[in-house]
Design an enzyme around this catalytic site. Structure first.
Site, short mmCIF file in Angstrom:
data_model
loop_
_atom_site.label_atom_id
_atom_site.label_comp_id
_atom_site.label_asym_id
_atom_site.label_seq_id
_atom_site.Cartn_x
_atom_site.Cartn_y
_atom_site.Cartn_z
N ARG A 13 8.59 -14.68 -6.29
CA ARG A 13 9.94 -15.24 -6.18
C ARG A 13 10.02 -16.27 -5.03
O ARG A 13 10.57 -17.36 -5.20
CB ARG A 13 10.92 -14.08 -5.92
CG ARG A 13 12.34 -14.48 -5.62
CD ARG A 13 13.14 -13.20 -5.41
NE ARG A 13 14.52 -13.44 -5.04
CZ ARG A 13 14.94 -13.55 -3.78
NH1 ARG A 13 14.09 -13.44 -2.78
NH2 ARG A 13 16.22 -13.74 -3.54
N ARG A 45 -8.56 -8.25 -13.36
CA ARG A 45 -9.77 -8.64 -12.63
C ARG A 45 -10.61 -9.39 -13.65
O ARG A 45 -11.11 -8.80 -14.59
CB ARG A 45 -10.50 -7.41 -12.09
CG ARG A 45 -9.67 -6.62 -11.08
CD ARG A 45 -10.43 -5.47 -10.45
NE ARG A 45 -9.65 -4.82 -9.42
CZ ARG A 45 -9.00 -3.66 -9.58
NH1 ARG A 45 -9.06 -3.03 -10.73
NH2 ARG A 45 -8.31 -3.14 -8.60
N THR A 73 -2.42 -6.25 -1.51
CA THR A 73 -3.21 -5.08 -1.88
C THR A 73 -2.68 -3.86 -1.14
O THR A 73 -2.32 -3.96 0.04
CB THR A 73 -4.71 -5.25 -1.55
OG1 THR A 73 -5.34 -3.95 -1.59
CG2 THR A 73 -4.97 -5.84 -0.19
N ASP A 85 -4.43 -1.57 -0.18
CA ASP A 85 -5.52 -1.03 0.65
C ASP A 85 -5.50 -1.48 2.11
O ASP A 85 -6.16 -0.89 2.95
CB ASP A 85 -6.88 -1.41 0.04
CG ASP A 85 -7.16 -0.63 -1.23
OD1 ASP A 85 -6.48 0.37 -1.48
OD2 ASP A 85 -8.07 -1.04 -1.98
N ARG A 129 -6.79 24.33 -2.87
CA ARG A 129 -6.25 23.57 -4.00
C ARG A 129 -6.50 22.07 -3.77
O ARG A 129 -6.57 21.62 -2.63
CB ARG A 129 -4.75 23.77 -4.16
CG ARG A 129 -4.33 25.17 -4.56
CD ARG A 129 -4.72 25.47 -6.01
NE ARG A 129 -4.21 26.75 -6.47
CZ ARG A 129 -4.76 27.93 -6.21
NH1 ARG A 129 -5.85 28.02 -5.48
NH2 ARG A 129 -4.21 29.04 -6.69
N GLN A 131 0.64 5.77 -6.30
CA GLN A 131 0.71 5.01 -5.05
C GLN A 131 0.83 3.51 -5.27
O GLN A 131 1.17 2.76 -4.36
CB GLN A 131 -0.55 5.27 -4.20
CG GLN A 131 -0.69 6.70 -3.77
CD GLN A 131 -2.13 7.05 -3.45
OE1 GLN A 131 -2.54 6.99 -2.30
NE2 GLN A 131 -2.90 7.42 -4.45
O1 F6P Z 1 -7.11 -2.30 -5.01
C1 F6P Z 1 -6.33 -1.22 -4.84
C2 F6P Z 1 -6.84 -0.01 -5.53
O2 F6P Z 1 -5.71 0.78 -5.80
C3 F6P Z 1 -7.89 0.81 -4.81
O3 F6P Z 1 -7.40 1.57 -3.75
C4 F6P Z 1 -8.42 1.64 -5.93
O4 F6P Z 1 -9.66 2.16 -5.67
C5 F6P Z 1 -8.46 0.65 -7.06
O5 F6P Z 1 -7.45 -0.29 -6.79
C6 F6P Z 1 -8.25 1.26 -8.41
O6 F6P Z 1 -8.32 0.28 -9.38
P1 F6P Z 1 -8.03 0.52 -10.92
O7 F6P Z 1 -6.55 0.62 -11.09
O8 F6P Z 1 -8.59 -0.65 -11.59
O9 F6P Z 1 -8.68 1.80 -11.29
#
Ligand code: F6P
Length: 328
Positions: A26, A77, A131, A133, A252, A260
């Site tokens: 946006r 990707r 990302t 991450d 467990r 997430q």
């Molecule tokens: O790039 C972020 C991420 O969520 C990573 O933490 C995780 O390992 C990966 O993508 C999972 O990717 P996919 O959704 O392609 O399985």
């Protein structure tokens, strides 16, 4: 700085989606239009460039998306883009529309593609770190991390309630194939006894010993947060070893997974995405080409793309020490 003038720009989201990507799209679209540029949306990351899935965007096409997770441009990707032939096709598709600048919202893999493309073809690329991450150097924040880590914290708090009620040992696996930031931040924020991340070696003997000691002290409630990419192989693998070595522990496993990645972006993610999106277009207008826009110490910071792809954000050793002290 370049004196080349940019008139038509494309925007795409690439790699794993992250909450706040829509807010960034946006900002790019509206800032571009403010400057009189033509703005094009490119679908499914680099795949849209290769397959010619590109469409003009206006202010209305980004209405009512700032609060939405996922990405209206979809993401992928794209393997083909990592081959010279794929990049050539992509360039031709941009050229026929006169697109002369790109904004790429994604992670380090997406930036590697952008860097190669901008080296081969005369199309400046600006990267925005998107990302969950948070593993990109050159920015204290990445779009999506704050939302993802808060989702993890909320879930782990709930797990803690039931874990405490049953005096259980819980292993919670969070995302992070190569990066431990979600595990580290969510683990600290939820009072985890142990946090396992890909960046540090897991000493299984030390872990078993500390769990055994805690058992002797009648500390039966234990929370271990494990990043999916931890060298041990994730929470299920670790649980097998713990069950073997401490069979009396009521253990467990909960894998939080893609929950997430979704959801409405937090205020922080919307803010940084809007700020970075605005600055991405300013970069293209001012001739500051082939950089990643980040935020360092609360200020906008520009890192050359080739540098951004070489470095990773490091986990602070001090945080790992704090985890141990606070978990005793
Ligand atoms: O790039 C972020 C991420 O969520 C990573 O933490 C995780 O390992 C990966 O993508 C999972 O990717 P996919 O959704 O392609 O399985």
């Amino acid at each position: 700085m370049s004196t080349k003038k940019v008139n038509k720009i494309g925007v795409l989201t690439s790699g794993g989606d992250a909450p706040g990507m829509n807010a960034a799209v946006r900002a790019v679209v509206r800032t571009g239009i403010y400057h009189g540029l033509d703005v094009f949306g490119i679908m499914r990351g680099y795949s849209g460039m290769v397959d010619d899935d590109i469409f003009p965007m206006d202010s209305r096409s980004v209405a009512n998306i700032i609060q939405r997770g996922g990405t209206i441009l979809k993401t992928a990707r794209c393997k083909e883009f990592f081959e010279p032939e794929g990049r050539k096709k992509a360039y031709e598709n941009l050229k026929k529309r006169g697109i002369d600048g790109l904004v790429i919202i994604g992670g380090d893999g997406s930036f590697r593609g952008a860097q190669r493309f901008s080296n081969e073809y005369d199309i400046p690329c600006i990267g925005l770190p998107g990302t969950i991450d948070k593993d990109i150097a050159g920015s204290d924040f990445t779009i999506g991390f704050d939302t993802a880590v808060n989702t993890a914290v909320e879930a782990i708090d709930k797990i803690r309630d039931t874990m405490d009620a049953h005096d259980r040992l819980f292993l919670v696996e969070v995302m992070g194939r190569d990066a431990g930031y979600i595990a580290l931040h969510s683990g600290i924020a939820t009072g985890a006894e142990n946090i396992l991340i890909p960046e540090t070696k897991t000493d299984i003997e030390e872990l078993i010993q500390s769990l055994t000691e805690k058992e002797k002290r009648k500390k039966l409630v234990n929370l271990i947060v494990v990043a999916e990419g931890d060298e041990f192989g994730g929470a299920n693998e670790l649980a097998k070893v713990i069950k073997e070595r401490i069979p009396q522990a009521d253990t467990r496993v909960c894998i939080l997974g893609h929950i997430q990645r979704g959801g409405s972006p937090s205020c922080l993610d919307r803010l940084i995405a809007s700020n970075m999106g605005y600055h991405a277009v300013e970069c293209l207008i001012k001739g500051r080409f082939n950089v990643m826009v980040g935020i360092v110490n609360n200020k906008v910071h520009f890192t050359p793309l080739d540098k951004a792809v070489k470095q990773k954000q490091r986990i602070s050793a001090e945080w790992m020490k704090i985890v141990k002290i606070l978990a005793s």
